[in-house]
Design a protein around this motif. Structure first.
Motif, PDB file in Angstrom:
ATOM      1  N   UNK A 197      17.792  50.216  46.255  1.00  0.00           N
ATOM      2  CA  UNK A 197      18.872  49.665  47.073  1.00  0.00           C
ATOM      3  C   UNK A 197      19.459  48.420  46.402  1.00  0.00           C
ATOM      4  N   UNK A 198      18.583  47.600  45.789  1.00  0.00           N
ATOM      5  CA  UNK A 198      19.087  46.436  45.057  1.00  0.00           C
ATOM      6  C   UNK A 198      19.900  46.885  43.841  1.00  0.00           C
ATOM      7  N   UNK A 199      19.415  47.944  43.194  1.00  0.00           N
ATOM      8  CA  UNK A 199      20.138  48.462  42.033  1.00  0.00           C
ATOM      9  C   UNK A 199      21.493  49.026  42.456  1.00  0.00           C
ATOM     10  N   UNK A 200      21.522  49.693  43.602  1.00  0.00           N
ATOM     11  CA  UNK A 200      22.783  50.221  44.116  1.00  0.00           C
ATOM     12  C   UNK A 200      23.757  49.085  44.386  1.00  0.00           C
ATOM     13  N   UNK A 201      23.240  47.995  44.923  1.00  0.00           N
ATOM     14  CA  UNK A 201      24.086  46.822  45.163  1.00  0.00           C
ATOM     15  C   UNK A 201      24.665  46.316  43.848  1.00  0.00           C
ATOM     16  N   UNK A 202      23.851  46.327  42.788  1.00  0.00           N
ATOM     17  CA  UNK A 202      24.337  45.899  41.472  1.00  0.00           C
ATOM     18  C   UNK A 202      25.417  46.834  40.942  1.00  0.00           C
ATOM     19  N   UNK A 203      25.280  48.125  41.214  1.00  0.00           N
ATOM     20  CA  UNK A 203      26.298  49.097  40.783  1.00  0.00           C
ATOM     21  C   UNK A 203      27.621  48.806  41.493  1.00  0.00           C
ATOM     22  N   UNK A 204      27.544  48.518  42.798  1.00  0.00           N
ATOM     23  CA  UNK A 204      28.750  48.179  43.556  1.00  0.00           C
ATOM     24  C   UNK A 204      29.371  46.896  43.005  1.00  0.00           C
ATOM     25  N   UNK A 205      28.530  45.899  42.724  1.00  0.00           N
ATOM     26  CA  UNK A 205      29.036  44.649  42.145  1.00  0.00           C
ATOM     27  C   UNK A 205      29.762  44.907  40.827  1.00  0.00           C
ATOM     28  N   UNK A 206      29.183  45.784  40.014  1.00  0.00           N
ATOM     29  CA  UNK A 206      29.791  46.102  38.724  1.00  0.00           C
ATOM     30  C   UNK A 206      31.149  46.768  38.903  1.00  0.00           C
ATOM     31  N   UNK A 207      31.275  47.611  39.940  1.00  0.00           N
ATOM     32  CA  UNK A 207      32.559  48.269  40.193  1.00  0.00           C
ATOM     33  C   UNK A 207      33.630  47.243  40.577  1.00  0.00           C
ATOM     34  N   UNK A 208      33.199  46.152  41.212  1.00  0.00           N
ATOM     35  CA  UNK A 208      34.144  45.088  41.547  1.00  0.00           C
ATOM     36  C   UNK A 208      34.552  44.324  40.284  1.00  0.00           C
ATOM     37  N   UNK A 209      33.564  44.029  39.439  1.00  0.00           N
ATOM     38  CA  UNK A 209      33.834  43.244  38.236  1.00  0.00           C
ATOM     39  C   UNK A 209      34.518  44.065  37.152  1.00  0.00           C
ATOM     40  N   UNK A 210      34.206  45.364  37.115  1.00  0.00           N
ATOM     41  CA  UNK A 210      34.776  46.255  36.105  1.00  0.00           C
ATOM     42  C   UNK A 210      35.325  47.504  36.788  1.00  0.00           C
ATOM     43  N   UNK A 211      36.473  47.376  37.447  1.00  0.00           N
ATOM     44  CA  UNK A 211      37.032  48.501  38.216  1.00  0.00           C
ATOM     45  C   UNK A 211      37.212  49.765  37.367  1.00  0.00           C
ATOM     46  N   UNK A 212      36.866  50.889  37.969  1.00  0.00           N
ATOM     47  CA  UNK A 212      37.034  52.185  37.308  1.00  0.00           C
ATOM     48  C   UNK A 212      38.143  52.939  38.042  1.00  0.00           C
ATOM     49  N   UNK A 213      39.224  53.206  37.338  1.00  0.00           N
ATOM     50  CA  UNK A 213      40.351  53.888  37.963  1.00  0.00           C
ATOM     51  C   UNK A 213      39.922  55.248  38.502  1.00  0.00           C
ATOM     52  N   UNK A 214      40.285  55.507  39.748  1.00  0.00           N
ATOM     53  CA  UNK A 214      39.949  56.787  40.363  1.00  0.00           C
ATOM     54  C   UNK A 214      38.597  56.832  41.020  1.00  0.00           C
ATOM     55  N   UNK A 215      37.793  55.767  40.873  1.00  0.00           N
ATOM     56  CA  UNK A 215      36.471  55.764  41.496  1.00  0.00           C
ATOM     57  C   UNK A 215      36.606  55.592  43.004  1.00  0.00           C
ATOM     58  N   UNK A 216      35.576  56.027  43.741  1.00  0.00           N
ATOM     59  CA  UNK A 216      35.597  55.942  45.203  1.00  0.00           C
ATOM     60  C   UNK A 216      35.770  54.494  45.661  1.00  0.00           C
ATOM     61  N   UNK A 217      35.015  53.583  45.044  1.00  0.00           N
ATOM     62  CA  UNK A 217      35.085  52.181  45.446  1.00  0.00           C
ATOM     63  C   UNK A 217      36.482  51.618  45.188  1.00  0.00           C
TER      64      UNK A 217
END
Length: 207
Positions: A119-139
């Motif tokens: 769950x902590x790792x998942x939180x880090x993945x979400x944080x990374x999506x904020x810092x490094x947006x991926x076009x077309x990603x769900x987030x």
């Protein structure tokens, strides 16, 4: 940058085994996920080097010398915080692991069935999506719709979790509960909060 260091005088190196020179046991823990990564040993010189350079350096029993983790593989352990136990003869280091910690290529030297702190790792993945947006990603798509949509999604997943608990299979309940946890983490990030804030609040309530 090391957030918390320890004074060498705090550590009781006098309990070194008769074979000598190994120093005290050192537990390495991932500072983000809290997963235990490995165990090593440090003498005073290794501890001093670790704190001076910010990378974990052990006393290697096999090499009979100081050994910086990652010196050949580049899989360094960057130190974030150090703690001494109540008997002053064991050190805990929270570190940022670059690459796998184990020489086998595994993230940890301990072969656990799964990452208990995912769950902590998942939180880090979400944080990374904020810092490094991926076009077309769900987030990315959800963020573009704004806070109201993210909050609404948490409500929807909460209702679906209740329905699954009352009328569906265990597998479906696990799936819906997983969706709920993911979207809750997402909402917390959108509001500038983290799972740590929730854990601290729960701990305070328990006291």
């Amino acid at each position: 940058m090391i957030k918390k260091k320890i004074d060498l005088s705090q550590v009781d190196f006098g309990k070194t085994p008769p074979s000598g020179g190994w120093g005290v046991p050192v537990i390495i823990q991932d500072y983000k996920t809290l997963e235990v990564l490995m165990l090593g040993y440090m003498n005073a010189e290794a501890l001093e080097k670790t704190q001076a350079e910010g990378k974990v350096t052990f006393f290697s029993r096999s090499k009979n010398r100081l050994w910086t983790k990652g010196e050949t593989s580049n899989n360094f352990l960057f130190v974030k915080e150090l703690f001494v136990d109540c008997d002053n003869d064991t050190i805990l280091i929270k570190a940022d692991a670059v690459g796998p910690t184990c020489h086998t290529g595994s993230r940890s030297c301990f072969k656990t069935d799964f990452n208990q702190n995912f769950i902590f790792e998942l939180e880090n993945i979400i944080n990374d999506r904020y810092e490094n947006p991926v076009e077309g990603s769900y987030i990315n798509k959800m963020r573009s719709k704004g806070l109201n949509k993210i909050a609404q999604k948490v409500g929807e997943e909460g209702v679906e979790t209740v329905i699954a608990a009352l009328a569906e299979s265990e597998e479906e309940l696990i799936g819906e509960a997983s969706d709920l946890v993911f979207h809750l983490l997402f909402l917390l990030k959108e509001k500038g909060l983290s799972i740590q804030d929730i854990a601290k609040n729960l701990e305070k309530r328990h006291k």
